[in-house]
Design a protein around this motif. Sequence first.
Motif, mmCIF file in Angstrom:
data_model
loop_
_atom_site.group_PDB
_atom_site.id
_atom_site.type_symbol
_atom_site.label_atom_id
_atom_site.label_comp_id
_atom_site.label_asym_id
_atom_site.label_seq_id
_atom_site.Cartn_x
_atom_site.Cartn_y
_atom_site.Cartn_z
ATOM 1 N N VAL A 89 4.065 -6.190 8.831
ATOM 2 C CA VAL A 89 2.954 -7.004 8.300
ATOM 3 C C VAL A 89 2.287 -7.754 9.452
ATOM 4 O O VAL A 89 2.760 -7.723 10.593
ATOM 5 N N ASP A 90 1.187 -8.422 9.152
ATOM 6 C CA ASP A 90 0.478 -9.168 10.189
ATOM 7 C C ASP A 90 1.413 -10.217 10.788
ATOM 8 O O ASP A 90 2.039 -10.981 10.046
ATOM 9 N N GLU A 119 6.534 0.086 -6.150
ATOM 10 C CA GLU A 119 7.741 0.732 -5.608
ATOM 11 C C GLU A 119 8.949 0.461 -6.504
ATOM 12 O O GLU A 119 9.728 1.369 -6.802
ATOM 13 N N GLY A 130 -5.861 -3.702 4.146
ATOM 14 C CA GLY A 130 -7.223 -3.648 4.670
ATOM 15 C C GLY A 130 -7.506 -2.412 5.513
ATOM 16 O O GLY A 130 -8.664 -2.083 5.758
ATOM 17 N N GLU A 179 -2.050 -13.880 6.342
ATOM 18 C CA GLU A 179 -0.807 -14.334 6.956
ATOM 19 C C GLU A 179 -1.170 -15.269 8.103
ATOM 20 O O GLU A 179 -2.026 -14.940 8.928
ATOM 21 N N CYS A 215 -6.130 -12.325 8.233
ATOM 22 C CA CYS A 215 -6.263 -12.111 6.788
ATOM 23 C C CYS A 215 -5.557 -13.240 6.047
ATOM 24 O O CYS A 215 -6.004 -14.382 6.101
ATOM 25 N N GLU A 274 -4.677 -1.205 -0.747
ATOM 26 C CA GLU A 274 -5.643 -1.629 -1.767
ATOM 27 C C GLU A 274 -5.493 -0.755 -3.015
ATOM 28 O O GLU A 274 -5.560 -1.249 -4.147
ATOM 29 N N ASP A 285 -2.555 -1.891 -4.851
ATOM 30 C CA ASP A 285 -2.844 -3.159 -5.548
ATOM 31 C C ASP A 285 -3.680 -2.916 -6.811
ATOM 32 O O ASP A 285 -3.454 -3.542 -7.848
ATOM 33 N N ASN A 306 7.225 0.494 2.524
ATOM 34 C CA ASN A 306 7.542 1.338 1.356
ATOM 35 C C ASN A 306 8.690 2.309 1.664
ATOM 36 O O ASN A 306 8.629 3.094 2.619
HETATM 37 O O1 KG4 Z 1 -0.177 -5.712 6.280
HETATM 38 P P1 KG4 Z 1 -0.247 -6.484 5.011
HETATM 39 O O2 KG4 Z 1 0.848 -7.472 4.716
HETATM 40 O O3 KG4 Z 1 -1.578 -7.299 4.890
HETATM 41 C C1 KG4 Z 1 -2.847 -6.772 5.158
HETATM 42 O O4 KG4 Z 1 -3.372 -6.063 4.284
HETATM 43 O O5 KG4 Z 1 -3.332 -7.015 6.269
HETATM 44 O O6 KG4 Z 1 -0.330 -5.409 3.838
HETATM 45 C C2 KG4 Z 1 -0.397 -5.790 2.495
HETATM 46 C C3 KG4 Z 1 -0.533 -4.538 1.672
HETATM 47 C C4 KG4 Z 1 -0.776 -4.845 0.209
HETATM 48 O O7 KG4 Z 1 -1.811 -4.007 -0.250
HETATM 49 C C5 KG4 Z 1 0.570 -4.488 -0.438
HETATM 50 O O8 KG4 Z 1 0.443 -4.063 -1.783
HETATM 51 C C6 KG4 Z 1 1.044 -3.368 0.451
HETATM 52 O O9 KG4 Z 1 0.675 -3.767 1.759
HETATM 53 N N1 KG4 Z 1 2.503 -3.229 0.394
HETATM 54 C C7 KG4 Z 1 3.136 -2.132 -0.063
HETATM 55 C C8 KG4 Z 1 4.518 -2.428 -0.035
HETATM 56 N N2 KG4 Z 1 4.683 -3.690 0.474
HETATM 57 C C9 KG4 Z 1 3.424 -4.159 0.731
HETATM 58 N N3 KG4 Z 1 2.652 -0.964 -0.516
HETATM 59 C C10 KG4 Z 1 3.552 -0.042 -0.918
HETATM 60 N N4 KG4 Z 1 4.882 -0.252 -0.945
HETATM 61 C C11 KG4 Z 1 5.417 -1.423 -0.504
HETATM 62 N N5 KG4 Z 1 6.725 -1.611 -0.529
#
Ligand code: KG4
Length: 339
Positions: A303-304, A187, A141, A12, A10, A167, A170, A279
């Motif tokens: 995360v990834d 958050e 995702g 990262e 994605c 999502e 976001d 979170n």
């Molecule tokens: O796993 P990731 O870094 O990337 C992929 O989506 O693969 O996840 C990113 C997602 C984003 O939608 C972001 O808003 C969410 O994770 N995210 C969180 C927090 N930190 C990142 N959602 C809620 N609370 C958080 N603290």
Amino acid sequence: MRVLGVETSCDECSVAVVEEGRRIMSMETLTQTAIHARFSGVVPEVASRAHAEMILPVASAALERSGCSLDDIDLVAVTNRPGLSGSLTVGLAFAKALALSRSIPFVAVDHIVAHAYAIQLDGASPVPVGYPYITLLVSGGHTVIAVSRDVETLEVLGGTIDDACGEAFDKVASFLDLEYPGGPAIERLATGGDAEAFAFPTARLGRRARPYDVSFSGLKTAVIHQRERFRRPGAADSAANVAASFQKSAIDVLVDRVDAAVRSTGITTVAAGGGVAANGYLRERLMSLPAVASILPPGELCVDNGAMVAGLGYHMYTRNGPSSADAGVRARVPLFRSS
Ligand code: KG4
Ligand code: ZN
């Protein structure tokens, strides 16, 4: 065996060196968040171009920090599914070229299975975690609730039928004019809000849904278009109250499903992964589930990341041998419903 793991599915770009599937010798992760922020979401074409620019410097930095030279690397592991095709292709082509040039094997692994493996790394757990465990994977995702039976076997119990959890964070953040990515911003804002101010609805799922499925699109619509309907008498219609109430609804439904999965399977170890697993409210709720050992990796392994890919790659290679030289990428894997 030392494995170089490559993750570019994605936004990262991450490379790690991992020994025997567990010991992280080094990891470098470069996120493209700043590049995509002005689009309020990941733009696939922009992501793959950025990976092409970053992959070699990121891999060189990971190697240097591990103290290894290329001669010390025995295997290259790479994510080839699911994800953005262009981004996956950059990582796969890099991994194949490296393996070919060093005459070492390469193995292509599944990104979701790799997330489920992340708790086995020494950066997440001091000792290997026994199988089976319930895996909750929540990112921008993906939203998946599964039983991890062993290293390579994930039995999917349920997942989102529409938006991924991250999502939804976001999109609600964008509605509240917060920065991207929205999860951390929601958050932060929620800490000053009243989570009971709005009684947002929990998702109503159709008859075709599995018992552990979740939905976030109705919640998102309620927040963005109908929040007055759900405001409790006397509560202020403030952004902080909206953020706190939304966060509570989105997370509570996930924790309910995990709790139900624990009860019905009798499995009492729970692992979380994906960006949303950072979170604080989710972590707190998972940690306080009765009679459950929750294993929550540090953010860099939620995360990834290349370490989970290297770790899983080690096991896939020792079990099944190298991947075929003509392995390609797959954007979607039907077993894992991704949004
Ligand atoms: O796993 P990731 O870094 O990337 C992929 O989506 O693969 O996840 C990113 C997602 C984003 O939608 C972001 O808003 C969410 O994770 N995210 C969180 C927090 N930190 C990142 N959602 C809620 N609370 C958080 N603290
Ligand atoms: Zn991921």
